[in-house]
Design an enzyme around this catalytic site. Structure first.
Site, PDB file in Angstrom:
ATOM      1  N   HIS A  12       0.809  -1.224   0.000  1.00 28.66           N
ATOM      2  CA  HIS A  12       0.000   0.000   0.000  1.00 28.66           C
ATOM      3  C   HIS A  12       0.845   1.278   0.000  1.00 28.66           C
ATOM      4  O   HIS A  12       0.293   2.366  -0.190  1.00 28.66           O
ATOM      5  CB  HIS A  12      -0.929   0.035   1.221  1.00 28.66           C
ATOM      6  CG  HIS A  12      -1.968  -1.037   1.213  1.00 28.66           C
ATOM      7  ND1 HIS A  12      -2.812  -1.261   0.142  1.00 28.66           N
ATOM      8  CD2 HIS A  12      -2.303  -1.972   2.151  1.00 28.66           C
ATOM      9  CE1 HIS A  12      -3.622  -2.271   0.416  1.00 28.66           C
ATOM     10  NE2 HIS A  12      -3.328  -2.730   1.619  1.00 28.66           N
TER      11      HIS A  12
ATOM     12  N   ASP B 193      -5.422 -12.346   3.795  1.00 27.91           N
ATOM     13  CA  ASP B 193      -6.622 -11.760   4.388  1.00 27.91           C
ATOM     14  C   ASP B 193      -7.862 -11.948   3.534  1.00 27.91           C
ATOM     15  O   ASP B 193      -8.947 -11.471   3.898  1.00 27.91           O
ATOM     16  CB  ASP B 193      -6.414 -10.276   4.721  1.00 27.91           C
ATOM     17  CG  ASP B 193      -5.663  -9.513   3.652  1.00 27.91           C
ATOM     18  OD1 ASP B 193      -5.383 -10.090   2.581  1.00 27.91           O
ATOM     19  OD2 ASP B 193      -5.349  -8.326   3.879  1.00 27.91           O
TER      20      ASP B 193
ATOM     21  N   ASP C  16      -3.743 -10.495  -2.236  1.00 23.84           N
ATOM     22  CA  ASP C  16      -4.234  -9.917  -0.983  1.00 23.84           C
ATOM     23  C   ASP C  16      -5.678  -9.433  -1.172  1.00 23.84           C
ATOM     24  O   ASP C  16      -6.076  -9.060  -2.279  1.00 23.84           O
ATOM     25  CB  ASP C  16      -3.336  -8.738  -0.611  1.00 23.84           C
ATOM     26  CG  ASP C  16      -3.580  -8.195   0.789  1.00 23.84           C
ATOM     27  OD1 ASP C  16      -2.787  -8.501   1.689  1.00 23.84           O
ATOM     28  OD2 ASP C  16      -4.554  -7.429   0.973  1.00 23.84           O
TER      29      ASP C  16
ATOM     30  N   HIS D 179      -6.968  -6.713  -0.224  1.00 24.71           N
ATOM     31  CA  HIS D 179      -6.996  -5.276  -0.509  1.00 24.71           C
ATOM     32  C   HIS D 179      -6.189  -4.989  -1.775  1.00 24.71           C
ATOM     33  O   HIS D 179      -5.154  -5.613  -2.021  1.00 24.71           O
ATOM     34  CB  HIS D 179      -6.403  -4.477   0.660  1.00 24.71           C
ATOM     35  CG  HIS D 179      -7.125  -4.668   1.950  1.00 24.71           C
ATOM     36  ND1 HIS D 179      -6.707  -5.582   2.913  1.00 24.71           N
ATOM     37  CD2 HIS D 179      -8.239  -4.073   2.438  1.00 24.71           C
ATOM     38  CE1 HIS D 179      -7.539  -5.534   3.936  1.00 24.71           C
ATOM     39  NE2 HIS D 179      -8.474  -4.639   3.681  1.00 24.71           N
TER      40      HIS D 179
END
Length: 311
Positions: free
Chosen positions: A125, A246, A162, A164
């Site tokens: 990120h 996740d 992931d 996200h």
């Protein structure tokens, strides 16, 4: 040859406030899981911390200096609503970049077909000059640039499963036509990026947004129909993996419904691609995963397949 496992005890010194999901216990859970008897032969290594020059492959010097200056002498300091630093965070970040670079260098040297780096803080990120989403530096993007500029590769694929969107990796690699970045992720979900129409100025970005509630069969179909043909057409010489766990059904931060079997499946399929195009070279790095039991089991499943395919 066998799978290489890189980590660094400095990654345990990045301490977040009580109740923060990205916590020291995440890495401890993984290390405990990989102490099981079945992993007794795992080739465990520690690489030197990365020099600051490695960070400059993706981040401006002023940003690197800003992060270093933000590290507190004691306690913790908040950089944004989600991202914190503590006295050990600078060393942890450099250790993480060093571990992934060490894994990359060893695989490129032919010491193993694949490697996994268990590090924190995560990286996918962090944008060019913005820390966010628990991340300080774009670890996997830095490794991609090292593969291209230090090892002389012409085509590197960075694949991110992931839950996200890997907004930081997209930001750092969208102007690098030698890199293909692919991200599958829940959408809508923080950080709000990762729409299918985000393809980058060179057309080297492929986003695969998945609706909340997506289960394994739909996840697998999306990768089979959309991602794998695109990666095969790109013909990468190396596959880098942002391995975030996740998307597991038990994770508290999102609503995808994958299981350890799905993470085993995608690891096998990424190894298939690497065998066909990249001489088997796969280098994977830990990103998210916040239910400790699910994280430990999913990471073990991922490493188990890497070892099987790397033998």
């Amino acid at each position: 040859m066998s799978t290489l496992f890189f980590t660094d005890p400095a990654c345990l010194t990045h301490v977040t406030p009580q109740g923060h999901p990205e916590r020291v216990e995440r890495l401890r859970a993984i290390l405990t899981a990989l102490e099981a008897p079945e992993f007794a032969g795992l080739d465990r290594r520690q690489a030197p911390p990365a020099p600051e020059a490695e960070l400059l492959r993706c981040h401006p010097a002023a940003y690197v200096a800003q992060i270093r200056a933000s590290i507190p002498a004691e306690g913790s300091h908040q950089l944004d609503p989600d991202t914190w630093v503590s006295p050990g965070s600078w060393d942890a970040a450099l250790a993480g970049v060093g571990a992934l670079n060490g894994a990359l260098d060893a695989v490129m040297a032919g010491e193993a077909r694949n490697a996994f780096a268990a590090i924190r803080p995560p990286g996918h990120h962090a944008e060019t000059a913005t820390p966010m989403g628990f991340c300080l530096f774009g670890t996997i993007a830095i490794a991609a640039k090292r593969a291209l500029d230090h090892h002389g590769l012409s085509r590197v694929a960075v694949l991110d499963f992931d839950v996200h969107h890997g907004n930081g990796t997209q930001d750092l690699l969208q102007h690098e036509p030698r890199a293909l970045f692919v991200s599958s992720h829940q959408f809508p979900l923080w950080p709000g990026t990762g729409r299918a129409e985000e393809t980058g100025p060179h057309g080297n970005i492929l986003n695969l947004p998945l609706p909340p509630g997506t289960e394994g069969p739909a996840f697998r179909q999306a990768w089979e129909e959309t991602v794998f043909p695109r990666v095969a057409a790109f013909d990468p010489q190396l596959i880098l993996v942002s391995a975030g766990f996740d998307a597991h059904r038990d994770d508290p931060l999102a609503q995808l419904n994958l299981t350890e079997a799905d993470f085993s499946w995608i690891t096998h399929r990424l190894c298939d691609l690497a065998d066909a195009h990249a001489g088997g070279r796969v280098v994977s790095v830990l990103e998210g995963g916040y239910n400790l039991d699910a994280l430990a089991a999913s990471t073990a499943a991922h490493v188990r397949v890497l070892r099987e395919r790397g033998a």
